[in-house]
Design a protein around this motif. Structure first.
Motif, PDB file in Angstrom:
ATOM      1  N   LEU A   8       0.811  -1.108  -0.119  1.00  0.00           N
ATOM      2  CA  LEU A   8       0.100  -0.078  -0.087  1.00  0.00           C
ATOM      3  C   LEU A   8       0.902   1.267  -0.106  1.00  0.00           C
ATOM      4  CD1 LEU A   8      -2.850  -0.684   2.348  1.00  0.00           C
ATOM      5  CD2 LEU A   8      -3.061  -0.640  -0.096  1.00  0.00           C
ATOM      6  N   GLU A   9       1.891   1.171   0.561  1.00  0.00           N
ATOM      7  CA  GLU A   9       2.919   2.350   0.725  1.00  0.00           C
ATOM      8  C   GLU A   9       3.590   2.707  -0.733  1.00  0.00           C
ATOM      9  OE1 GLU A   9       5.374   1.413   3.988  1.00  0.00           O
ATOM     10  OE2 GLU A   9       3.905   2.273   5.537  1.00  0.00           O
ATOM     11  N   MET A  16       1.028   9.189  -6.083  1.00  0.00           N
ATOM     12  CA  MET A  16       1.290  10.458  -5.555  1.00  0.00           C
ATOM     13  C   MET A  16       0.353  10.998  -4.551  1.00  0.00           C
ATOM     14  SD  MET A  16       2.900  12.591  -8.738  1.00  0.00           S
ATOM     15  CE  MET A  16       2.460  11.840 -10.431  1.00  0.00           C
ATOM     16  N   LEU A  17      -0.127  10.140  -3.620  1.00  0.00           N
ATOM     17  CA  LEU A  17      -0.999  10.538  -2.603  1.00  0.00           C
ATOM     18  C   LEU A  17      -0.038  10.533  -1.301  1.00  0.00           C
ATOM     19  CD1 LEU A  17      -3.688   7.824  -3.212  1.00  0.00           C
ATOM     20  CD2 LEU A  17      -3.735  10.366  -3.601  1.00  0.00           C
ATOM     21  N   THR A  18      -0.519  11.221  -0.212  1.00  0.00           N
ATOM     22  CA  THR A  18       0.008  11.116   1.130  1.00  0.00           C
ATOM     23  C   THR A  18      -1.175  10.756   1.886  1.00  0.00           C
ATOM     24  OG1 THR A  18       1.311  12.873   0.433  1.00  0.00           O
ATOM     25  CG2 THR A  18       1.150  12.597   2.716  1.00  0.00           C
TER      26      THR A  18
END
Length: 96
Positions: A8-9, A16-18
């Motif tokens: 998932l990381e 490009m998600l945080t």
């Protein structure tokens, strides 16, 4: 197959998600629950089962009959045009 936090990381970086650790754990739980449900589907024995692209044997179609279409002859159309060049209508150029 199990989805883990490392996967998932990686996906988070690719997209490009945080996401917070709590959000990742929530997604992880949801995805693994979904995989458990699909395990039931994948465990069904489908050997010797003919695949169907359309599951119904309905052969009826409710299409209307084509109507005869009236078409003007080319000579009639060209007779009404302000200017022609052979078999073509000519128009004033509108693009520079």
């Amino acid at each position: 197959m199990k989805i883990n936090l490392e996967l998932l990381e990686e996906l988070q970086e690719d997209a490009m998600l945080t996401l917070s650790k709590k959000e990742l754990e929530s997604i992880l739980k949801y995805e693994n629950d979904l995989l458990k449900k699909f395990e039931k589907v994948l465990s069904v024995d489908t050997n010797n089962v003919e695949e169907l692209h359309y599951p119904f044997d309905i052969l009826q179609t409710h299409l209307r009959e084509d109507d005869k279409i009236s078409v003007l002859p080319q000579s009639e159309i060209l007779k009404n045009a302000p200017t022609i060049d052979g078999d073509f209508l000519t128009i004033t150029k509108v693009v520079k």
